[in-house]
Design an enzyme around this catalytic site. Structure first.
Site, mmCIF file in Angstrom:
data_model
loop_
_atom_site.group_PDB
_atom_site.id
_atom_site.type_symbol
_atom_site.label_atom_id
_atom_site.label_comp_id
_atom_site.label_asym_id
_atom_site.label_seq_id
_atom_site.Cartn_x
_atom_site.Cartn_y
_atom_site.Cartn_z
ATOM 1 N N CYS C 86 0.961 -1.130 -0.077
ATOM 2 C CA CYS C 86 0.140 -0.060 0.099
ATOM 3 C C CYS C 86 1.085 1.329 0.029
ATOM 4 C CB CYS C 86 -1.192 -0.107 1.341
ATOM 5 S SG CYS C 86 -2.408 1.228 0.910
ATOM 6 N N HIS C 203 -3.831 -5.558 1.184
ATOM 7 C CA HIS C 203 -3.097 -5.884 2.466
ATOM 8 C C HIS C 203 -3.389 -7.369 2.701
ATOM 9 C CE1 HIS C 203 -2.551 -1.454 3.537
ATOM 10 N NE2 HIS C 203 -3.671 -1.559 2.998
ATOM 11 N N GLU C 205 -1.600 -8.592 5.066
ATOM 12 C CA GLU C 205 -1.531 -8.894 6.200
ATOM 13 C C GLU C 205 -2.775 -8.501 7.154
ATOM 14 O OE1 GLU C 205 -1.318 -6.090 4.503
ATOM 15 O OE2 GLU C 205 -0.767 -4.216 5.778
#
Ligand code: ADP
Ligand code: MG
EC number: 6.3.5.3
Lengths: 80, 729, 229, 80
Positions: C86, C203, C205
């Protein structure tokens, strides 16, 4: 015909972007930058060929859309 | 120094009686700086002069309460050494003038109220009220407010996980933007605002001060020239990047043992923060205003004291800790300035290049602010309504599920980063937002609720209902409701009818909070929400916070599989007064709101929470706007599985009432084992009925008809994006 | 495996990255402040999401000029894998470590939602744990994720198999919702020439735990842990 | 001394903001707007008083920070 619009923050209105740019320039080693203000620059291509009419139209566009007149000023140039 | 004329006093919003009190307190006429200070300290916003009498009636105590109202935010204990800190705040007027910046700075302000007490913010919510969708301004306001809330919260990096949105013509000229923040802190490391220790340094940190949002006198005073409007933006621009740095720097400093007291500079900026800190601690203050970091040249003491520039904090440090603190703020590239000292004088002495420009006693100003017992009139009781029409219920459902007040808010919350932090375990769109705690086992749940049309028809019942709905929303995710914050949004309190709405709503809220052991720990009051004599609907927004002890039991929000039994918990009478069905299908905004039976609420909610804890529920949703059939449709859409509903025989002749009535204290649940659930309900004295099954790809009303989920989804998801793209925002 | 997470002022998704890295590698990453001029010896550098310097001027522009980026560049030249997620991706393009630029989303609005990605290259330490063509679901959360590069660069990226992920429609999802930001050729992530730098807007994560709504992001972190252990 | 910088998108780089403005102007009833491009306008206050040196410094600021030359052009004016 081309019109150019500058939209800038009114005096006294906080400009976080300008402030951050000034700070970043300092960090990059550019000294002597006393102030930075960031605004918008808008170019329009208009079908209209009469400069007065074009200017009037663009000024109305500024009031209605391009500028937020609560916090911003605008200025209009038309190509002659 | 300009002379204080009656006009100048009036322009500062002080009545002649209030000015008499100023003269009494000072024993002389104030100068302009002092007048400005009285004006903001005694403003409705800072002094709560119209509402104080009634706020005092709210329950604020409980074993879970660490700090009730009176500090920057409320604090409750979560156990295991953890505390939740939260508050809600309005930014209504600024958001109407400039929706993006107004809403953005509203978020910034509430974040500061929470982290100033030592909490790391972990969730943001927002309660929004806009005018009619047909009103020419509405689209622009929705677009700007949502972008502003997202723009600020996303940049700071706090997930925006919940909230609510209504549309009603009563908000055409006065929208409501209420923002709530919940943070977490170690329970033994909460920071308060009471200053202490004469001699201790008073420190200013954050952004520089500009001429933002200075109200009060303008043209009449010789100190202002013709350009003052240009010089004095009424709209503050938010700087979320600086806010992020401020959070990190403050929390880093809080890890050290340097802070005596800390307070954000919110409304009325340096004035209210310094007076409140001094007054709470019973000390005096001397400020050297020329040391305040300034954004512009030629600023005056008047401007410095009244500026509402954002992203600033005031602290009192322990002696000798200045350098350590300064290094932290320098690391984060923030201004840090020692602007004064505490004294024993009990007075606020303001200096400007060595000269005294203001000298005011602190307590009389801060504590002796006016308090009014404004005349009020109760709202006359509404007539009961008769509903005779028995139109096609599935057609009505299709209309309602795609109506402005019930349509999906996805277009809004997809503009909010609701996932950052990685702990959002219940995304927006359901009953309460759920954010996991660091222990990995527990979670916080939060919600905002109010049904203004109920409050308008019956303020007391509406006040009760707002609290009950928030309590239900927390219950529906299995959370123990712990405490609330509230935002009282009303019209002009000088009108007895409006004042009566406030009094009624506060009474109802208080009753419900007491019944649920659900105390009020913080809040905000926003009055004079009206334009041209048209007041908003009374809107006492409740922000509820609860704790889930074990997230393993979190039921789904929707129907995720076929073959589950649908059980309706709670009693259905079919109350249609003030219902969305009546308003949006029959075009009648009439009647009394559904009565709230606080005992039934508590009993049903406690039962439901127990069932969740035992893992008996696969899915759960509370019933509110639109009643049973709307709740079922929402569950079907959320989980992607249809359902069949059996209308009981007794309900046949009153089918509309049964499907769309908005009776309170009800939940719709899905379970593998209806029999056991019904037996437990019977044992607990809780009304419960097995009314259908999950399955299929449609919502079927047995013996009546069906509507496909696809059709429902298209109308439900379509309205807001279609509305927003149908014109210029 | 030792990892470093770079923190700029305004970085705000470092915690998410730390949790995911720690889960996969069994070891806490080191957080490195942007004003540092050197990096410890690490096996992987991660530039996390956020709004470094507020994303003022242009997303990632000021961060790309931070002292630490010199060290990141040198480490990358030595072959240390670097991943930018990002805002990290934006910083890597602004720093010239990856080609192209990330512009304002075509819809002009911030967008936070799940998207579907097709794995377009399994030849990198970041993606080798995925199957080529596998479709995974992970969230995006950005305002400036509209990937732009000129046609020649895009052709080259595709020709060299350096497109790591592409936005695709998920099951039952309309094509029109696949690409959340207007990225050229639906590009969601790209690799450097030596395939040891990855930049991606989504994302992973935030998709490493069933409670987050999915675990498809684990593949990426597990790939790295395996490839670099 | 004041410097003014215009940062505009290169030809061939799609401009989502410009497109959105053009669309909105159409919806507001302004006809004949053939194209809109949005750029940035940055004003700097510099301590430098030599125009040539100021220009050189600002051009370097543009290359290093103010513009992303992958997608943007810049132009600098200094006040005389
Ligand atoms: N409706 C309310 N109910 C309970 N407490 C309230 C209410 N309104 C304001 N308060 C409390 O009064 C105090 C002052 O509020 P406010 O002026 O909004 O604080 P701040 O200056 O920190 O924004 C706070 O402790 C707040 O929680
Ligand atoms: Mg406060």
């Amino acid at each position: 015909m081309k019109a150019r619009v500058h939209v800038t923050l009114k005096n006294g209105v906080l400009d976080p972007q300008g402030k951050a740019i000034q700070h970043a320039l300092g960090a990059l080693g550019f000294s002597g930058v006393d102030d930075v203000r960031q605004g918008k620059y808008i170019e329009l291509d208009l079908a209209e060929s009469d400069p007065d009419k074009a200017r009037a139209a663009v000024e109305e566009m500024c009031r209605k859309l391009l500028a937020n007149t609560v916090i911003e000023n605008y200025s209009v140039e038309v190509e002659d | 120094m300009s002379e204080i004329t009656p006009e100048l006093v009036a322009e500062h919003g002080l009545t002649p009686q209030e000015y008499e009190k100023v003269l009494d307190i000072l024993g002389r006429a104030p100068n302009l700086v002092e007048l400005g200070i009285f004006s903001v300290m005694w403003s409705e916003h800072c002094s709560y002069k119209s509402s104080k009498k009634w706020l005092k009636t709210l329950p604020t105590e409980g074993p879970q309460v660490i700090q009730g109202p009176g500090e920057n935010a409320g604090v409750i204990a979560l156990g295991e050494g953890l505390a939740a800190i939260f508050k809600i705040e309005s930014h209504n007027h600024p958001s109407f003038i400039e929706p993006y910046q107004g809403a953005a700075t509203g978020v910034g302000g509430i974040l500061r109220d929470v982290f100033t007490m030592g909490a790391r913010p972990v969730m943001n919510l927002n309660a929004l009220r806009f005018g009619s969708p047909d009103h020419p301004k509405t689209r622009h306001l929705v677009s700007g407010v949502v972008a502003g809330i997202g723009g600020y919260g996303n940049c700071v990096g706090i997930p925006t996980v919940g909230g609510e949105v209504n549309f009603h013509p009563a908000y055409n000229g006065n929208i409501l933007v209420n923002a709530m923040t919940v943070g977490l802190a170690p329970a033994d490391r909460i920071f308060y605002s009471a200053a202490a220790g004469p001699g201790n340094p008073v420190v200013y940190v954050g952004s520089k001060t500009g001429r933002d949002g200075i109200h009060g006198a303008t043209m009449a005073s010789a100190e202002f020239d013709a350009n003052s409007e240009e010089k004095r933006p009424t709209v503050q621009v938010g700087d979320p990047f600086t806010e992020k740095l401020l959070i990190e720097a403050c929390l880093e400093l809080m890890e050290t043992d340097a802070i005596v007291a800390i307070q954000d500079m919110g409304a009325a900026g340096l004035t209210s923060s310094s007076f409140e800190m001094a007054s709470k601690g019973g000390v005096g203050v001397e400020l050297d205003l020329d040391r305040v970091p300034m954004r512009e040249e030629g600023m005056t003491p008047y401007e410095l004291m009244l500026s509402e520039s954002q992203e600033r904090m005031l602290m009192v440090l322990k002696p000798g800790r200045e350098d350590r603190a300064r290094r932290i703020f320098e690391k984060w590239d923030l201004d840090f300035a020692i602007i004064g000292r505490l004294t024993e004088s009990g007075r606020m002495v303001l200096r400007w290049h060595g000269e005294t420009v203001g000298d005011l006693p602190i307590d009389p100003l801060a504590l002796a602010s006016p308090e009014y017992d404004r005349p009020w009139e109760p709202t006359p009781a509404a007539e009961a309504v008769a509903v005779t029409s028995q139109g096609d219920p599935l057609e009505a459902l299709r209309t309602l599920i795609g109506s402005p007040d019930l349509a999906s808010r996805r277009w809004i919350w997809e503009q909010y980063d609701h996932l950052i932090g990685g702990d959002t375990i219940r995304r927006p769109g359901a009953d309460a937002a759920v954010v996991r705690l660091a222990d990995g086992k527990r979670a916080l749940a939060a919600t905002t609720d109010c049904t203004p049309r109920y409050c308008y028809a019956d303020p007391v019942e509406g006040g009760r209902q707002a609290v009950a709905e928030s309590w239900r929303n927390l219950t529906a995710v299995g959370a123990r409701p712990l405490a609330v914050t509230n935002n009282l949004n009303f019209g002009n309190p000088e009108r007895p009818r409006v004042m009566g709405q406030l009094v009624g709503c506060v009474q109802g809220m208080g009753e419900a909070c007491r019944a649920f052991d659900y105390p009020v720990v913080s809040g905000n009051v926003s009055l004079y929400n009206e334009t041209e004599g048209q007041a908003i609907l009374p809107t006492p927004v409740i922000g509820g916070v609860g704790l889930i002890d074990d997230i393993a039991h979190l039921p789904a929000a929707g129907l995720e599989q076929a073959g589950l039994a649908l059980v309706l918990i709670g009693e259905t009478e079919g109350h249609l007064g003030q219902s969305l069905y009546l308003r949006d299908i029959e075009g009648r905004e009439e009647g009394s709101p559904p009565p709230v039976n606080l005992e039934a609420e508590k009993r049903n909610g406690d039962f439901l929470r127990e069932q969740i804890k035992q893992g008996a529920l696969a899915a759960c949703h509370d019933l509110s706007d639109g009643g049973l059939i709307v709740a079922l449709a929402e569950m079907a859409l959320a989980g992607g599985c249809g359902a069949t509903l059996r209308v009981p025989d007794i309900a046949r002749d009153k089918m509309t009432q049964w499907l769309f009535g908005e009776d309170q204290a009800r939940y719709l649940v899905a379970t593998q084992d209806a029999e056991t659930l019904l037996a437990s309900a019977r044992a607990a004295g809780v009304p419960a009925a097995h009314i259908g099954e999950s399955g299929g790809d449609a919502l079927t009303l047995e013996a009546i008809g069906r509507i496909s989920l696809e059709d429902l989804r298209a109308t439900h998801e379509g309205w807001l994006p279609d509305y927003m793209s149908a014109g210029v925002a | 495996m030792r990892t470093a997470v770079i923190r700029f002022p305004g970085t705000n998704r470092e915690k998410d990255a730390v949790v995911a890295l720690e889960r996969a590698c069994g070891r806490k990453p080191e957080i490195i402040w942007h004003k540092e001029s050197g990096l410890p010896a690490v096996d992987l550098i991660l530039l996390p999401g956020g709004f470094a310097f507020g994303d003022y001027l242009r997303a990632g522009a000021m961060a790309a000029q931070s002292p630490i980026m010199q060290a990141v560049r040198q480490a990358a030249e030595r072959g240390v894998p670097v991943i930018g997620i990002c805002n990290g991706f934006q910083v890597l393009t602004e720093a010239g470590l990856l080609p192209g630029a990330l512009m304002r989303n075509a819809g002009l609005r911030f967008v936070c939602r799940d998207v579907h990605l097709r794995v377009e290259s399994d030849r990198s330490p970041f993606t080798e744990g995925y199957r080529l063509g596998q479709v995974v679901r992970v969230p995006v959360a950005h305002h400036d994720g509209n990937y732009f590069a000129d046609e020649a660069t895009l052709d080259r990226l595709e020709g060299e198999g350096r497109v790591a992920f592409r936005y695709v429609a998920g099951p039952g999802e309309p094509e029109s919702r696949a690409n959340p930001n207007g990225s050229r050729r639906d590009i969601a992530g790209i690799l450097s020439e030596n395939r040891r730098i990855l930049g991606m807007m989504p994302h992973p994560e935030d998709a490493t735990d069933p409670l987050q709504g999915g675990t498809d992001g684990c593949g990426l972190f597990d790939s790295m842990a395996r490839a670099l252990a």
